[in-house]
Design a protein around this motif. Structure first.
Motif, PDB file in Angstrom:
ATOM      1  N   LYS A 125       0.804  -1.226   0.000  1.00 51.27           N
ATOM      2  CA  LYS A 125       0.000   0.000   0.000  1.00 51.27           C
ATOM      3  C   LYS A 125       0.832   1.267   0.000  1.00 51.27           C
ATOM      4  CE  LYS A 125      -3.558   0.986   2.293  1.00 51.27           C
ATOM      5  NZ  LYS A 125      -4.876   1.240   2.840  1.00 51.27           N
ATOM      6  N   ARG A 128       2.065   2.254   2.825  1.00 53.04           N
ATOM      7  CA  ARG A 128       1.436   2.814   4.040  1.00 53.04           C
ATOM      8  C   ARG A 128       2.473   2.995   5.135  1.00 53.04           C
ATOM      9  NH1 ARG A 128      -4.201   1.653   6.263  1.00 53.04           N
ATOM     10  NH2 ARG A 128      -4.082   1.383   8.506  1.00 53.04           N
ATOM     11  N   SER A 185      -8.075  -0.893   4.089  1.00 56.51           N
ATOM     12  CA  SER A 185      -8.738  -0.699   2.803  1.00 56.51           C
ATOM     13  C   SER A 185      -7.725  -0.978   1.691  1.00 56.51           C
ATOM     14  CB  SER A 185      -9.282   0.719   2.702  1.00 56.51           C
ATOM     15  OG  SER A 185      -8.277   1.667   3.031  1.00 56.51           O
ATOM     16  N   ASN A 198      -6.448   0.085  -1.061  1.00 59.99           N
ATOM     17  CA  ASN A 198      -6.071   1.166  -1.976  1.00 59.99           C
ATOM     18  C   ASN A 198      -4.607   1.518  -1.736  1.00 59.99           C
ATOM     19  OD1 ASN A 198      -7.677   2.191   0.575  1.00 59.99           O
ATOM     20  ND2 ASN A 198      -6.075   3.702   0.157  1.00 59.99           N
ATOM     21  N   GLU A 217     -15.819   3.166   4.987  1.00 57.23           N
ATOM     22  CA  GLU A 217     -15.233   2.250   5.961  1.00 57.23           C
ATOM     23  C   GLU A 217     -16.032   2.229   7.266  1.00 57.23           C
ATOM     24  OE1 GLU A 217     -13.985   4.941   4.856  1.00 57.23           O
ATOM     25  OE2 GLU A 217     -12.115   4.622   3.785  1.00 57.23           O
TER      26      GLU A 217
HETATM   27 MG    MG Z   1      -7.921   3.172   4.521  1.00 57.01          MG
END
Ligand code: MG
Ligand code: TXA
Length: 349
Positions: free
Chosen positions: A56, A58, A143, A145, A180
């Motif tokens: 991700k 992230r 999520s 994405n 979400e």
């Molecule tokens: Mg998210």
């Protein structure tokens, strides 16, 4: 990446064997939930969890939610579980509610972003439940994405963001809710809503009495009054590629102001999208106008918000002018996403 279509009307156990095995060996499988698509990995395998962050892009201190299919797993993953957690589970699980609790020893810090607490949710989407059961594991899933982009509500969105970075996506069509889960922190004296979602504060209150919003949720200090020409700036989340600006005020004034701004943009050759609602579409004379849904049925709006933000990107617009979506029931959840997507750029009319 393997794309496996799942026909919801005729789901077969065998269709989940490969996905379950991938989870067991530390792979990444994206799957639909009733809220948004999740990017799943074995939650108790630190290396698998770490892979989620890499795919991700992230930050590694942003914790993951663990998805369970059986209530008994709650007691394996959390300790000092308050009575309120059981009441909430009884009312809202399976469903779009995540609870933050103290984590047990078996939950690795890689999954919780280094925290001693853990987010847990039992999704209601049967595909998510079948996957969890087929894997025989509990599944950590943010999520699905790329970090910073709008969450994904269709397998196509997942492919757009994560193709080549994950092992498989289960394609179960569009997510029903599209936003979400509501996150409620039960580790303090008063339950705190950390993220508004489809389950509202009122609904939580009816079940457990007192509940408050975390200050950060209501904080709109970052609001800026901007002109339509101001460039996108600052930290963004859920962000489309286009510069998104929200127009707030009486709806008819909002439509007028967006028309004026869209016309100006068009004169300058700036491709402009208008995020409208069914009720207002006929009032627009400029820009690429798309309805996110009807104000009379809020789930039509929650279900299409992220999808529409992505559609505007595909259409190649450079600016999106959006109506404020101060809805009766889900305004809190929808505006939380829209404001972040806009980097808090709001024009008050
Ligand atoms: Mg998210
Ligand atoms: O509906 C959902 O919740 C979706 C689907 C896939 O289940 N998942 C999702 O995950 O939205 P993600 O990672 O995109 O958002 C999870 C949020 C993050 O903002 C994270 O900071 C917060 O939950 N979170 C998770 N564990 C937490 C914890 N222990 N303490 C505080 N916040 C936590």
């Amino acid at each position: 990446m393997i794309v496996q279509k799942i026909d919801r009307r005729h789901m077969k156990k065998e269709e989940f064997e490969k996905a379950g095995e991938l989870i067991r060996i530390g792979g990444l499988v994206a799957f639909p939930t009733e809220t948004v698509y999740g990017l799943g990995a074995n939650a108790l395998d630190p290396q698998a969890a770490a892979r989620i962050y890499t795919a991700k892009g992230r930050p590694s201190d942003n914790p993951l939610i663990i998805h369970i299919a059986d209530l008994t797993d709650l007691e394996r993953l959390a300790i000092e579980i308050p009575e309120t957690a059981y009441q909430l589970a009884e009312h809202f699980w399976p469903g779009p509610l995540t609870m933050i609790l103290k984590k047990s020893e078996i939950v690795p810090l890689e999954t919780t972003g280094g925290l001693e607490t853990v987010g847990i949710r039992m999704p209601s989407d049967p595909i998510a439940i079948m996957l969890i059961r087929a894997s025989g594991r509990v599944i950590a899933a943010p999520s699905a994405n790329s970090s910073g982009r709008p969450s994904t509500t269709k397998a196509e969105h997942v492919i757009e963001d994560l193709d080549g970075k994950i092992d498989m996506v289960l394609d179960g069509g569009a997510s029903d809710i599209g936003l979400e889960s509501t996150i409620v922190d039960l580790t303090g004296k008063i339950p705190l809503i950390l993220r508004p979602g489809f389950i509202t504060a009122d609904e939580l209150q009816e079940t457990i009495g007192s509940v408050e919003y975390d200050k950060a949720v209501l904080n709109r200090e970052k609001d800026m009054v901007v002109t339509a020409k101001a460039p996108g700036m600052k930290y963004k989340h859920y962000a489309p590629k286009a510069n998104l600006i929200i127009y707030e005020g009486k709806l008819e004034d909002v439509v007028k102001a967006i028309n004026i701004a869209a016309k100006q943009n068009e004169k300058q050759g700036i491709a402009t999208g208008v995020l409208a609602t069914d009720e207002t579409v006929p009032g627009y004379t400029c820009g690429i106008v798309r309805s996110v849904g009807t104000r009379r049925d809020e789930i039509t709006i929650t279900a299409h918000l992220f999808d529409l933000l992505r559609e505007f990107d595909v259409l190649g617009v450079k600016v999106i002018l959006a109506e404020s979506l101060e809805l009766m029931e889900h305004g809190q959840a929808v505006m939380n996403r829209l404001l972040k997507a806009a980097g808090y750029q709001v024009v008050k009319v």
